[in-house]
Write a protein that holds these residues in place. Structure first.
Motif, PDB file in Angstrom:
ATOM      1  N   HIS A 244       0.862  -1.186   0.000  1.00 28.75           N
ATOM      2  CA  HIS A 244       0.000   0.000   0.000  1.00 28.75           C
ATOM      3  C   HIS A 244       0.903   1.242   0.000  1.00 28.75           C
ATOM      4  N   PRO A 245       1.450   1.626  -1.142  1.00 24.56           N
ATOM      5  CA  PRO A 245       2.394   2.753  -1.142  1.00 24.56           C
ATOM      6  C   PRO A 245       1.752   4.041  -0.641  1.00 24.56           C
ATOM      7  N   ASP A 246       2.502   4.779   0.167  1.00 23.97           N
ATOM      8  CA  ASP A 246       2.011   6.036   0.719  1.00 23.97           C
ATOM      9  C   ASP A 246       1.803   7.044  -0.414  1.00 23.97           C
ATOM     10  N   PRO A 247       0.565   7.560  -0.559  1.00 29.81           N
ATOM     11  CA  PRO A 247       0.343   8.532  -1.635  1.00 29.81           C
ATOM     12  C   PRO A 247       1.060   9.858  -1.397  1.00 29.81           C
ATOM     13  N   GLY A 248       1.737  10.018  -0.280  1.00 31.90           N
ATOM     14  CA  GLY A 248       2.574  11.202  -0.105  1.00 31.90           C
ATOM     15  C   GLY A 248       2.184  11.994   1.120  1.00 31.90           C
ATOM     16  N   ASN A 249       0.907  12.288   1.260  1.00 29.20           N
ATOM     17  CA  ASN A 249       0.465  13.137   2.372  1.00 29.20           C
ATOM     18  C   ASN A 249      -0.652  12.429   3.122  1.00 29.20           C
ATOM     19  N   ARG A 250      -0.441  11.150   3.336  1.00 30.55           N
ATOM     20  CA  ARG A 250      -1.497  10.301   3.895  1.00 30.55           C
ATOM     21  C   ARG A 250      -2.022  10.818   5.244  1.00 30.55           C
ATOM     22  N   VAL A 251      -1.096  11.119   6.153  1.00 27.10           N
ATOM     23  CA  VAL A 251      -1.500  11.556   7.488  1.00 27.10           C
ATOM     24  C   VAL A 251      -2.233  12.900   7.396  1.00 27.10           C
ATOM     25  N   GLU A 252      -1.656  13.816   6.609  1.00 28.50           N
ATOM     26  CA  GLU A 252      -2.256  15.142   6.423  1.00 28.50           C
ATOM     27  C   GLU A 252      -3.662  15.042   5.842  1.00 28.50           C
ATOM     28  N   ALA A 253      -3.781  14.228   4.805  1.00 20.78           N
ATOM     29  CA  ALA A 253      -5.078  14.085   4.133  1.00 20.78           C
ATOM     30  C   ALA A 253      -6.118  13.520   5.095  1.00 20.78           C
ATOM     31  N   ALA A 254      -5.696  12.556   5.925  1.00 21.08           N
ATOM     32  CA  ALA A 254      -6.625  11.970   6.896  1.00 21.08           C
ATOM     33  C   ALA A 254      -7.062  13.032   7.906  1.00 21.08           C
ATOM     34  N   ARG A 255      -6.087  13.856   8.313  1.00 20.12           N
ATOM     35  CA  ARG A 255      -6.388  14.921   9.278  1.00 20.12           C
ATOM     36  C   ARG A 255      -7.381  15.923   8.678  1.00 20.12           C
ATOM     37  N   GLU A 256      -7.163  16.258   7.416  1.00 16.53           N
ATOM     38  CA  GLU A 256      -8.069  17.210   6.749  1.00 16.53           C
ATOM     39  C   GLU A 256      -9.485  16.651   6.648  1.00 16.53           C
ATOM     40  N   ARG A 257      -9.580  15.351   6.395  1.00 13.75           N
ATOM     41  CA  ARG A 257     -10.918  14.744   6.321  1.00 13.75           C
ATOM     42  C   ARG A 257     -11.636  14.841   7.670  1.00 13.75           C
ATOM     43  N   VAL A 258     -10.874  14.624   8.746  1.00 12.90           N
ATOM     44  CA  VAL A 258     -11.465  14.709  10.087  1.00 12.90           C
ATOM     45  C   VAL A 258     -11.979  16.129  10.326  1.00 12.90           C
ATOM     46  N   GLN A 259     -11.164  17.142   9.949  1.00 12.05           N
ATOM     47  CA  GLN A 259     -11.562  18.535  10.162  1.00 12.05           C
ATOM     48  C   GLN A 259     -12.763  18.899   9.307  1.00 12.05           C
ATOM     49  N   ALA A 260     -12.768  18.392   8.072  1.00  6.11           N
ATOM     50  CA  ALA A 260     -13.867  18.708   7.157  1.00  6.11           C
ATOM     51  C   ALA A 260     -15.204  18.170   7.675  1.00  6.11           C
ATOM     52  N   ASP A 261     -15.150  17.048   8.418  1.00  4.68           N
ATOM     53  CA  ASP A 261     -16.378  16.495   8.981  1.00  4.68           C
ATOM     54  C   ASP A 261     -17.034  17.468   9.963  1.00  4.68           C
ATOM     55  N   GLY A 262     -16.186  18.216  10.682  1.00  2.89           N
ATOM     56  CA  GLY A 262     -16.677  19.206  11.630  1.00  2.89           C
ATOM     57  C   GLY A 262     -17.477  18.613  12.779  1.00  2.89           C
ATOM     58  N   ASN A 263     -17.327  17.313  13.002  1.00  2.00           N
ATOM     59  CA  ASN A 263     -18.123  16.631  14.021  1.00  2.00           C
ATOM     60  C   ASN A 263     -17.213  15.662  14.759  1.00  2.00           C
ATOM     61  N   PRO A 264     -16.335  16.213  15.599  1.00  2.37           N
ATOM     62  CA  PRO A 264     -15.274  15.383  16.157  1.00  2.37           C
ATOM     63  C   PRO A 264     -15.799  14.298  17.104  1.00  2.37           C
ATOM     64  N   GLY A 265     -14.963  13.311  17.336  1.00  5.08           N
ATOM     65  CA  GLY A 265     -15.309  12.253  18.288  1.00  5.08           C
ATOM     66  C   GLY A 265     -15.989  11.078  17.626  1.00  5.08           C
ATOM     67  N   GLY A 266     -16.453  10.176  18.459  1.00  5.63           N
ATOM     68  CA  GLY A 266     -17.102   8.973  17.948  1.00  5.63           C
ATOM     69  C   GLY A 266     -16.615   7.745  18.689  1.00  5.63           C
ATOM     70  N   ILE A 267     -17.020   6.593  18.189  1.00  5.65           N
ATOM     71  CA  ILE A 267     -16.677   5.325  18.845  1.00  5.65           C
ATOM     72  C   ILE A 267     -15.179   5.050  18.706  1.00  5.65           C
ATOM     73  N   VAL A 268     -14.528   4.681  19.820  1.00  2.00           N
ATOM     74  CA  VAL A 268     -13.109   4.323  19.794  1.00  2.00           C
ATOM     75  C   VAL A 268     -12.924   2.866  20.234  1.00  2.00           C
ATOM     76  N   ARG A 269     -13.492   2.515  21.382  1.00  2.11           N
ATOM     77  CA  ARG A 269     -13.399   1.162  21.952  1.00  2.11           C
ATOM     78  C   ARG A 269     -11.959   0.721  22.153  1.00  2.11           C
ATOM     79  N   ARG A 270     -11.230   1.517  22.889  1.00  2.11           N
ATOM     80  CA  ARG A 270      -9.835   1.201  23.170  1.00  2.11           C
ATOM     81  C   ARG A 270      -9.723   0.013  24.113  1.00  2.11           C
ATOM     82  N   GLU A 271     -10.396   0.106  25.265  1.00  2.00           N
ATOM     83  CA  GLU A 271     -10.274  -0.961  26.271  1.00  2.00           C
ATOM     84  C   GLU A 271     -10.765  -2.287  25.728  1.00  2.00           C
ATOM     85  N   GLU A 272     -11.904  -2.237  25.054  1.00  2.00           N
ATOM     86  CA  GLU A 272     -12.477  -3.475  24.542  1.00  2.00           C
ATOM     87  C   GLU A 272     -11.494  -4.163  23.590  1.00  2.00           C
TER      88      GLU A 272
END
Ligand SMILES: [Zn+2]
Length: 479
Positions: free
Chosen positions: A229-257
């Motif tokens: 899965h070659p890195d398209p270059g700005n993978r982390v940045e692009a993911a971060r931008e998608r999160v910001q664009a949603d404008g609705n932070p948070g959600g299910i994490v289920r870390r302990e489980e």
């Protein structure tokens, strides 16, 4: 090593021109060579081969968990009716992959690096994206058209590989490589599916950071996440931008489980599937040993244990011949088309009944290969040990092959047979402490850097009381 040797036939032989179609996930037009029926069929055939060759990780509860999360994600995708399946292959690498038309696999190695269900969902969503957008089909079509078929993931010796094909002993590891555009698209689709289920998309950012960190830390050449899965270059940045664009932070994490579920997960190579001690290969469950030539490059897979000479002009391979006596297995071997028997005899090798023989074969390129083969019976199973090289080098390597074949023996030493894999141990941190203090109080059998990486921690980070944390226990070898 070894389960059932099975020759990897090309799953894509049924390729028929199907013309231009609409991409189900993106709505765009795509040049498709494969109908959906063929896509599903291809994937199901490849699925059987993957499971036979790589093996599934033995933990039913964990497998069921992965499947349930995967099925939920697939159900909200553009192609909910495909025969989806989600499973963990027993492979220590950090990787995940998708086959055409439904099957998705996580390698056991990546399971140890997830720190929440949401992180796992981000990778499952990404793999689902490769299927809904039909990248796997396109990748196979491309490779098929380039006559690469399924690329053999094993050590490749151009002049020796055709011989491996003749004997059906070579491992064909399914290993698709996607383009960077495919990767960006799958990241986007994975984000879509996980947010439709209410998962916190921030987990995808964390996951891409972990994978990037792992890439920087590892110097190994094994095909892992970054190579498939070659890195398209700005993978982390692009993911971060998608999160910001949603404008609705948070959600299910289920870390302990998630962490509770992976408590006890095997990490790294599992010595119960055979391990090397210097040049000696020991299989604790099958209770035998074999001395490989010194300094050769070695590989232990569920299908075959093999070694290649430093000059890359000779190979030694160990496989199982299921349901046959040495005599039957040898009889079949001598019947391989184009193979010439230069002599054979029944012998006893370290107390075990065996058939040994010398052979010569001419490959499709017209090059002669020569070697030694042994079929030996141990605990009601027939093993094949094979050494081969080019015709010109046969004299040089003959003593090396003889030594290797003659070293197959029962392993009686219980201290070498009682081995334990390394495992994840999930600890509840009792009071606030730094990650370094945690590592002192709850020591691991891996380096601190690996503990930090497994947990997604940075040096000096403070852990609060009650946090669940991963450490690694077990020697990974003889007890
Ligand atoms: Zn990908």
């Amino acid at each position: 090593m070894p389960r059932i040797p099975q020759f990897l036939s090309s799953a894509a032989t049924a390729l028929v021109l199907a013309g231009c179609a609409t991409n189900p996930a993106t709505g765009g037009r795509m040049l498709s060579l494969v109908s959906e029926g063929q896509e599903v069929q291809m994937g199901q055939q490849a699925r059987e081969q993957v499971q036979a060759q790589m093996g599934l990780y033995e933990d039913e509860a964990l497998q069921a968990y992965v499947d349930s999360v995967g099925q939920a994600l697939a159900a909200v995708s553009e192609r909910p009716d495909l025969p989806w399946s989600f499973a963990i292959v027993d492979d220590p690498v950090i990787n995940a992959f998708a086959l055409p038309g439904g099957p998705v696999y996580l390698a056991r190695g990546i399971m140890a690096y997830f720190n929440s269900e949401a992180e796992m969902a981000s990778v499952l969503g990404h793999e689902i994206g490769h299927i809904t957008a039909r990248h796997a089909v396109e990748a196979i079509s491309r490779q098929q058209l380039a006559q690469l078929g399924f690329v053999a993931g094993m050590v490749a010796v151009p002049e020796l590989r055709p011989f491996g094909d003749v004997l059906g002993g070579g491992l064909g590891l399914l290993f698709l490589k996607y383009g960077r555009d495919d990767e960006s698209q799958s990241d986007l689709l994975g984000h879509r599916y996980m947010t439709r289920l209410g998962y916190d998309p921030e987990a995808a950012v964390e996951m891409f950071q972990i994978l990037e960190r792992q890439r920087q830390a590892s110097g190994s050449g094994i095909p892992e996440w970054q190579s498939s899965h070659p890195d398209p270059g700005n993978r982390v940045e692009a993911a971060r931008e998608r999160v910001q664009a949603d404008g609705n932070p948070g959600g299910i994490v289920r870390r302990e489980e998630y962490l509770r579920r992976i408590d006890g997960l095997v990490v790294g190579p599992d010595p119960r599937e055979g391990y090397f001690r210097d040049d000696r290969f020991i299989h604790p469950e099958m209770r035998f040993r074999l001395d490989f030539p010194s300094g050769w490059q070695r590989q232990n897979t569920p299908m075959v244990v093999q070694a290649m000479s430093p000059e890359q002009d000779a190979m030694v391979e160990l496989t199982i011949v299921p349901d046959k006596t040495p005599a039957q297995a040898a009889g079949e071997f001598w019947n391989i088309e184009g193979l010439q028997r230069l002599g054979s005899s029944n012998q006893t090798v370290n107390g075990l009944p065996a058939v040994l023989g010398r052979f010569r074969v001419v490959n499709q390129q017209g090059a002669a290969l020569e070697g030694l083969v042994m079929f030996v019976e141990h605990r009601s199973q027939t093993f094949r040990v094979l050494g081969y090289t080019t015709g010109q080098r046969a004299g040089q390597y003959s003593p090396v092959f003889e030594r290797t074949l003659g070293s197959f023996a029962p392993e009686p030493d219980s201290s070498l047979l009682n081995v334990e894999p390394k495992r994840v141990d999930v600890v509840e941190v009792p009071s606030s402490m730094t990650v370094e203090t945690f590592n002192q109080r709850y020591p691991s059998t891996v380096e601190l850097d690996d503990v930090l990486m497994l947990n997604g921690w940075s040096a000096g980070q403070q852990l609060s009381a009650g946090t669940l944390a991963k450490r690694v226990v077990g020697s990974g070898g003889p007890r």
